[in-house]
Write an enzyme that holds these catalytic residues in place. Structure first.
Site, PDB file in Angstrom:
ATOM      1  N   HIS A 157       0.795  -1.239   0.000  1.00  0.00           N
ATOM      2  CA  HIS A 157       0.000   0.000   0.000  1.00  0.00           C
ATOM      3  C   HIS A 157       0.823   1.282   0.000  1.00  0.00           C
ATOM      4  O   HIS A 157       0.292   2.343  -0.341  1.00  0.00           O
ATOM      5  CB  HIS A 157      -0.932   0.061   1.215  1.00  0.00           C
ATOM      6  CG  HIS A 157      -1.964  -1.014   1.272  1.00  0.00           C
ATOM      7  ND1 HIS A 157      -2.850  -1.243   0.246  1.00  0.00           N
ATOM      8  CD2 HIS A 157      -2.264  -1.923   2.229  1.00  0.00           C
ATOM      9  CE1 HIS A 157      -3.662  -2.260   0.579  1.00  0.00           C
ATOM     10  NE2 HIS A 157      -3.320  -2.690   1.776  1.00  0.00           N
ATOM     11  N   ASP A 192      -3.053 -11.163  -1.405  1.00  0.00           N
ATOM     12  CA  ASP A 192      -3.469 -10.526  -0.148  1.00  0.00           C
ATOM     13  C   ASP A 192      -4.964 -10.198  -0.286  1.00  0.00           C
ATOM     14  O   ASP A 192      -5.440  -9.922  -1.394  1.00  0.00           O
ATOM     15  CB  ASP A 192      -2.656  -9.236   0.012  1.00  0.00           C
ATOM     16  CG  ASP A 192      -2.819  -8.547   1.353  1.00  0.00           C
ATOM     17  OD1 ASP A 192      -1.853  -8.551   2.132  1.00  0.00           O
ATOM     18  OD2 ASP A 192      -3.902  -7.967   1.602  1.00  0.00           O
ATOM     19  N   HIS A 194      -6.435  -7.647   0.474  1.00  0.00           N
ATOM     20  CA  HIS A 194      -6.620  -6.243   0.100  1.00  0.00           C
ATOM     21  C   HIS A 194      -6.117  -5.967  -1.325  1.00  0.00           C
ATOM     22  O   HIS A 194      -5.232  -6.678  -1.817  1.00  0.00           O
ATOM     23  CB  HIS A 194      -5.880  -5.322   1.083  1.00  0.00           C
ATOM     24  CG  HIS A 194      -6.397  -5.414   2.493  1.00  0.00           C
ATOM     25  ND1 HIS A 194      -5.800  -6.207   3.450  1.00  0.00           N
ATOM     26  CD2 HIS A 194      -7.460  -4.819   3.094  1.00  0.00           C
ATOM     27  CE1 HIS A 194      -6.468  -6.091   4.590  1.00  0.00           C
ATOM     28  NE2 HIS A 194      -7.486  -5.253   4.409  1.00  0.00           N
ATOM     29  N   ASP A 281      -3.753 -12.769   4.766  1.00  0.00           N
ATOM     30  CA  ASP A 281      -5.041 -12.327   5.327  1.00  0.00           C
ATOM     31  C   ASP A 281      -6.215 -12.775   4.455  1.00  0.00           C
ATOM     32  O   ASP A 281      -7.372 -12.494   4.760  1.00  0.00           O
ATOM     33  CB  ASP A 281      -5.065 -10.801   5.548  1.00  0.00           C
ATOM     34  CG  ASP A 281      -4.549 -10.014   4.355  1.00  0.00           C
ATOM     35  OD1 ASP A 281      -4.279 -10.616   3.288  1.00  0.00           O
ATOM     36  OD2 ASP A 281      -4.419  -8.771   4.479  1.00  0.00           O
TER      37      ASP A 281
HETATM   38  C1  TV1 Z   1      -4.561   0.034  15.420  1.00  0.00           C
HETATM   39  C2  TV1 Z   1      -5.299  -0.671  16.354  1.00  0.00           C
HETATM   40  C3  TV1 Z   1      -4.882  -0.029  14.066  1.00  0.00           C
HETATM   41  C4  TV1 Z   1      -6.365  -1.467  15.944  1.00  0.00           C
HETATM   42  C5  TV1 Z   1      -6.300  -0.906  12.283  1.00  0.00           C
HETATM   43  C6  TV1 Z   1      -8.412  -2.767   9.834  1.00  0.00           C
HETATM   44  C7  TV1 Z   1      -5.954  -0.818  13.641  1.00  0.00           C
HETATM   45  C8  TV1 Z   1      -7.365  -1.692  11.896  1.00  0.00           C
HETATM   46  C9  TV1 Z   1      -6.710  -1.539  14.589  1.00  0.00           C
HETATM   47  C10 TV1 Z   1      -7.709  -1.781  10.497  1.00  0.00           C
HETATM   48  C11 TV1 Z   1      -8.077  -2.384  12.897  1.00  0.00           C
HETATM   49  C12 TV1 Z   1      -7.770  -1.306   8.395  1.00  0.00           C
HETATM   50  C13 TV1 Z   1      -8.971   1.316   7.127  1.00  0.00           C
HETATM   51  C14 TV1 Z   1      -9.188   3.330   8.620  1.00  0.00           C
HETATM   52  C15 TV1 Z   1     -10.305   3.422   6.895  1.00  0.00           C
HETATM   53  C16 TV1 Z   1      -8.986   2.843   7.224  1.00  0.00           C
HETATM   54  C17 TV1 Z   1       0.144  -5.367   4.837  1.00  0.00           C
HETATM   55  C18 TV1 Z   1     -11.320   4.616   8.791  1.00  0.00           C
HETATM   56  C19 TV1 Z   1      -9.859  -3.838  13.533  1.00  0.00           C
HETATM   57  C20 TV1 Z   1      -0.807  -5.275   3.700  1.00  0.00           C
HETATM   58  C21 TV1 Z   1      -4.367  -2.423   5.813  1.00  0.00           C
HETATM   59  C22 TV1 Z   1      -5.807  -2.256   6.271  1.00  0.00           C
HETATM   60  C23 TV1 Z   1      -4.059  -3.806   5.262  1.00  0.00           C
HETATM   61  C24 TV1 Z   1      -6.101  -0.841   6.624  1.00  0.00           C
HETATM   62  C25 TV1 Z   1      -2.601  -3.983   4.949  1.00  0.00           C
HETATM   63  C26 TV1 Z   1      -7.531  -0.637   7.090  1.00  0.00           C
HETATM   64  C27 TV1 Z   1      -2.304  -5.186   4.064  1.00  0.00           C
HETATM   65  N1  TV1 Z   1      -8.440  -2.417   8.537  1.00  0.00           N
HETATM   66  N2  TV1 Z   1      -7.748  -2.304  14.193  1.00  0.00           N
HETATM   67  N3  TV1 Z   1      -7.321  -0.884   9.583  1.00  0.00           N
HETATM   68  N4  TV1 Z   1     -10.614   3.503   8.306  1.00  0.00           N
HETATM   69  N5  TV1 Z   1      -7.760   0.776   7.207  1.00  0.00           N
HETATM   70  O1  TV1 Z   1      -9.949   0.636   6.970  1.00  0.00           O
HETATM   71  O2  TV1 Z   1      -2.982  -5.132   2.847  1.00  0.00           O
HETATM   72  O3  TV1 Z   1      -2.712  -6.382   4.686  1.00  0.00           O
HETATM   73  O4  TV1 Z   1      -9.139  -3.157  12.523  1.00  0.00           O
HETATM   74 ZN    ZN Z   2      -4.035  -7.191   3.423  1.00  0.00          ZN
HETATM   75 CA    CA Z   3      -4.790  -8.606  -3.372  1.00  0.00          CA
END
Ligand code: TV1
Ligand code: ZN
Ligand code: CA
Length: 393
Positions: A157, A192, A194, A281
């Site tokens: 990302h 992944d 995502h 994931d």
């Molecule tokens: C801290 C503590 C951060 C608890 C983040 C899930 C947390 C998430 C947390 C979380 C969570 C996301 C969004 C934020 C839009 C944004 C490595 C308003 C329970 C490659 C990244 C996902 C995936 C980001 C990375 C996503 C990868 N999901 N708890 N954050 N919102 N951000 O949705 O592709 O795996 O969830």
């Molecule tokens: Zn992911």
């Molecule tokens: Ca993917």
């Protein structure tokens, strides 16, 4: 027939010690856990093992903006500053003000909704993640390996000038840029859960890189990009392939779709090298993703790509039920050296206590509803095939 592959593996003991914060779901310890299983199951001796180095600033700036890299490399968390001051450190800390400048933090994506916290060593962590992916590329370039693994990489990302979605430095983009110095065409595959938005965006307008991402899509699932008809622009038109899916994808439907799509991709694009992001994931019971793949199903997608006899860089990525991440990546490391790992987790594993509830390498998965109907999936495949017909590489 397939011949035995030379498999290289990059690891650095330090990487597991970085910490995104107590409540954060991204846990670098899963890399160390993966490594322990690789050693414990005896796969280690079939690998060419390399110690991962830190990527240099110059290497990182091949993709990222200088001001962003300077900011990250000078980053000192406020807890660390407090700690230093409490312990009598009076020396000025470089850019102390800048670190806590809310405006700068916002600009560089640090701390936004807690996804990308500034944590101690965030830059060194990113350098290690990236160093492995660069050197993996170099081994392939020098024909010193057929497969090169860096489980610490795969952070798809990160943007040119900004951290995003748990990723600070886009090791994948930098790995691909290295490969492009030598190879005409690079294929990027991303399983992944995502969308691989950072990599797609970096190569959206070139026909030398085809990006293919399978991902959960809809109902505000992060990051929201990667719809079916986002397919590249300019020279890159049709060279970005997206397979957006609903929750509940199971082995049968995922493997079928994956193989059909990738077969066609290999036929029309004929890459010189493959970069495979194997985010875990997409496995069942992940804390963020909602797919229902087994470790064997996930692994079959990876090994499917070996039959084309094109070198492969294998990278990690997401994965938030960490015991399943280590199981999956250790199992896949085994597959790459033609070993079918199974049975109980070795009792002398330093992380054994984390597997105690469920001490086998392969864990059963519950049936959940697959929200993707046969018709939906056929439709998606049809659309992707239509796009791939336009590719003439
Ligand atoms: C801290 C503590 C951060 C608890 C983040 C899930 C947390 C998430 C947390 C979380 C969570 C996301 C969004 C934020 C839009 C944004 C490595 C308003 C329970 C490659 C990244 C996902 C995936 C980001 C990375 C996503 C990868 N999901 N708890 N954050 N919102 N951000 O949705 O592709 O795996 O969830
Ligand atoms: Zn992911
Ligand atoms: Ca993917």
């Amino acid at each position: 027939m397939e011949t035995k592959k030379r498999v290289a593996y990059f690891y650095n003991n330090e990487i597991g010690n970085y910490n995104y914060g107590k409540l954060h779901l991204m846990n670098p310890k899963r890399i160390s856990m993966t490594h322990s299983l690789i050693v414990g199951y005896g796969v280690y001796k079939d690998l060419d093992v390399y110690t991962t180095r830190e990527a240099t600033k110059e290497e990182i700036m091949q993709f990222h903006d200088q001001d962003y890299v300077e900011y990250l490399s000078n980053y000192v968390s406020s807890t660390k500053i407090d700690f230093l001051r409490k312990n009598g450190c009076t020396a000025p800390i470089i850019d102390e003000e800048a670190k806590n400048d809310v405006e700068k933090k916002r600009q560089y994506g640090i701390d936004v909704q807690a996804d990308c916290p500034g944590f101690d060593g965030v830059y060194t962590f990113s350098q290690l993640s990236t160093g492995g992916s660069i050197d993996a590329a170099h081994l392939i370039i020098n024909n010193a390996a057929d497969v090169a693994i860096n489980w610490g990489g795969g952070l798809h990302h990160a943007k040119k000038g900004e951290a995003y979605g748990f990723c600070y430095v886009n090791d994948i983009v930098i790995c691909i840029l290295e490969l492009l110095k030598v190879f005409p065409r690079v294929l990027y595959i991303d399983i992944d859960v995502h969308h691989g938005d950072g990599v797609e965006e970096a190569f959206f307008t070139t026909n030398r890189v085809m990006t293919v991402s399978f991902h959960e899509f809809g109902e505000d699932f992060f990051p929201g990009t990667g719809g079916l008809n986002s397919s590249g622009e300019g020279l890159g038109k049709n060279y970005a392939v997206n397979v957006p899916l609903r929750p509940g994808m199971d082995d049968e439907s995922y493997k079928q779709l994956f193989k059909n799509v990738m077969n066609k991709v290999m036929e029309v694009f004929r890459p010189d090298v493959v970069v495979f992001q194997t985010g875990a994931d997409s496995l069942a019971n992940d804390k963020i993703g909602h797919f229902n793949l087994s470790i064997r199903g996930h692994g079959e997608c990876l090994t499917y790509m070996l039959r084309f006899n094109v070198p492969v860089v294998v990278l990690g990525g997401g994965g938030y039920t960490i015991q399943n991440v280590s199981r999956c990546w250790a199992y896949e490391t085994g597959l790459l050296v033609k070993k079918n790992l199974n049975g109980p987790i070795p009792v002398d594993d330093p992380f054994f206590h984390l597997y105690e509830k469920q001490n086998m390498l392969h864990v059963p998965i519950q049936q959940v509803e697959n929200k993707n109907s046969k018709e939906d999936l056929n439709k998606i495949q049809e659309e992707v095939f239509k796009q791939l017909k336009e590719v003439d590489a």
